[in-house]
Motif scaffolding. Structure first.
Motif, PDB file in Angstrom:
ATOM      1  N   LEU A  13       0.847  -1.200   0.000  1.00 61.25           N
ATOM      2  CA  LEU A  13       0.000   0.000   0.000  1.00 61.25           C
ATOM      3  C   LEU A  13       0.878   1.243   0.000  1.00 61.25           C
ATOM      4  CD1 LEU A  13      -2.650  -1.171   2.639  1.00 61.25           C
ATOM      5  CD2 LEU A  13      -2.732  -1.393   0.143  1.00 61.25           C
ATOM      6  N   VAL A  14       1.932   1.193  -0.774  1.00 62.00           N
ATOM      7  CA  VAL A  14       2.902   2.280  -0.822  1.00 62.00           C
ATOM      8  C   VAL A  14       2.494   3.293  -1.890  1.00 62.00           C
ATOM      9  CG1 VAL A  14       4.426   1.069  -2.434  1.00 62.00           C
ATOM     10  CG2 VAL A  14       5.377   2.798  -0.964  1.00 62.00           C
ATOM     11  N   SER A  15       2.644   4.554  -1.550  1.00 62.42           N
ATOM     12  CA  SER A  15       2.300   5.630  -2.467  1.00 62.42           C
ATOM     13  C   SER A  15       2.953   6.917  -1.980  1.00 62.42           C
ATOM     14  CB  SER A  15       0.776   5.820  -2.506  1.00 62.42           C
ATOM     15  OG  SER A  15       0.432   7.026  -3.139  1.00 62.42           O
ATOM     16  N   THR A  16       3.360   7.756  -2.910  1.00 65.68           N
ATOM     17  CA  THR A  16       3.866   9.071  -2.515  1.00 65.68           C
ATOM     18  C   THR A  16       2.708  10.027  -2.247  1.00 65.68           C
ATOM     19  OG1 THR A  16       4.059   9.703  -4.837  1.00 65.68           O
ATOM     20  CG2 THR A  16       6.044   8.857  -3.780  1.00 65.68           C
ATOM     21  N   HIS A  17       1.488   9.607  -2.629  1.00 61.81           N
ATOM     22  CA  HIS A  17       0.309  10.461  -2.499  1.00 61.81           C
ATOM     23  C   HIS A  17      -0.524  10.170  -1.248  1.00 61.81           C
ATOM     24  CE1 HIS A  17       1.279  10.275  -6.822  1.00 61.81           C
ATOM     25  NE2 HIS A  17       0.839  11.518  -6.864  1.00 61.81           N
ATOM     26  N   TYR A  18      -0.511   8.908  -0.787  1.00 63.86           N
ATOM     27  CA  TYR A  18      -1.416   8.504   0.290  1.00 63.86           C
ATOM     28  C   TYR A  18      -0.702   7.566   1.264  1.00 63.86           C
ATOM     29  CZ  TYR A  18      -4.727  10.213  -3.149  1.00 63.86           C
ATOM     30  OH  TYR A  18      -5.365  10.999  -4.068  1.00 63.86           O
ATOM     31  N   THR A  19      -1.194   7.511   2.489  1.00 63.90           N
ATOM     32  CA  THR A  19      -0.640   6.597   3.491  1.00 63.90           C
ATOM     33  C   THR A  19      -1.247   5.205   3.312  1.00 63.90           C
ATOM     34  OG1 THR A  19      -2.369   6.985   5.132  1.00 63.90           O
ATOM     35  CG2 THR A  19      -0.469   8.507   5.159  1.00 63.90           C
ATOM     36  N   PRO A  20      -0.585   4.183   3.831  1.00 60.61           N
ATOM     37  CA  PRO A  20      -1.177   2.840   3.780  1.00 60.61           C
ATOM     38  C   PRO A  20      -2.564   2.793   4.432  1.00 60.61           C
ATOM     39  CG  PRO A  20       1.129   2.677   4.345  1.00 60.61           C
ATOM     40  CD  PRO A  20       0.776   4.142   4.357  1.00 60.61           C
ATOM     41  N   GLN A  21      -2.748   3.552   5.490  1.00 59.63           N
ATOM     42  CA  GLN A  21      -4.046   3.577   6.165  1.00 59.63           C
ATOM     43  C   GLN A  21      -5.127   4.157   5.264  1.00 59.63           C
ATOM     44  OE1 GLN A  21      -1.098   4.715   7.554  1.00 59.63           O
ATOM     45  NE2 GLN A  21      -0.832   2.846   8.752  1.00 59.63           N
ATOM     46  N   GLN A  22      -4.792   5.188   4.504  1.00 60.96           N
ATOM     47  CA  GLN A  22      -5.762   5.766   3.575  1.00 60.96           C
ATOM     48  C   GLN A  22      -6.107   4.781   2.459  1.00 60.96           C
ATOM     49  OE1 GLN A  22      -3.342   9.290   2.822  1.00 60.96           O
ATOM     50  NE2 GLN A  22      -5.027  10.592   3.528  1.00 60.96           N
TER      51      GLN A  22
END
Length: 185
Positions: A13-22
């Motif tokens: 759930l990796v992203s530069t835009h969002y957290t894993p929780q999101q």
């Protein structure tokens, strides 16, 4: 949530835009099961090379897939694909060799493997895209090469991948990789 010895759900759930929780709020049970099956395949690679792999892109809800310019049919959308790197060109070659060995030994299930090469040359591996097999669109042992920053993909064989991994022939695996529009994604 730990999926395998070396991989957690949050890593997918990796992203530069969002957290894993999101991103986790968009996961269905099916997505989690797909990610688990994908993690099992990555763990086989990790066990063979015995050094860390960093996932750079995993599950993507539709809005994130669109933001990053992903294909509308991307297997990232259903948790069946991820991009990863071993963080060095030497280790990336070892990873490619391990993947080839695992495929030849029938110890890994690969739907699609894309090897992304640096813009500078056709020999340096920057990262990988790997998916588990899929029926629609059909993805089973499909091997592609692409240059970073392009949307061009060149179909290749396991023998070309072996050369790229440092096999007996150190010549370029194929000229102008990624410059042709042989397959768009």
């Amino acid at each position: 949530m730990k999926l395998t010895k070396n991989f957690t759900l949050d890593e997918f759930l990796v992203s530069t835009h969002y957290t894993p929780q999101q991103l986790s709020q968009y996961l269905s049970k099916e997505h989690k099961e797909n990610i688990f099956l994908l993690a099992l395949q990555l763990q086989k690679i990790r066990d063979k090379v015995n050094f860390p792999l960093r996932i750079t892109s995993g599950f993507r809800p539709p809005f994130l897939n669109q933001q990053v310019g992903g294909s509308p049919k991307s297997l990232h959308l259903v948790g069946k694909a991820c991009d990863f790197t071993a963080l060095s060109k030497e280790n990336n070659k070892k990873v490619l060799k391990a993947i080839i060995d695992l495929i030849k030994e029938d110890k890994i299930l690969v739907g699609e493997l894309i090897v992304y090469l640096t813009q500078e040359d056709d020999k340096t591996i920057n990262r990988f895209h790997i998916s588990i097999p899929n029926l629609e669109p059909l993805k089973f042992q499909s091997f592609l090469l692409s240059k970073e920053g392009t949307k061009a993909y060149t179909t290749c064989t396991i023998e070309i991948l072996e050369k790229l991994a440092g096999g007996e022939n150190k010549d370029e695996p194929e000229k102008n990789i990624g410059d042709r529009k042989s397959k768009s994604r």
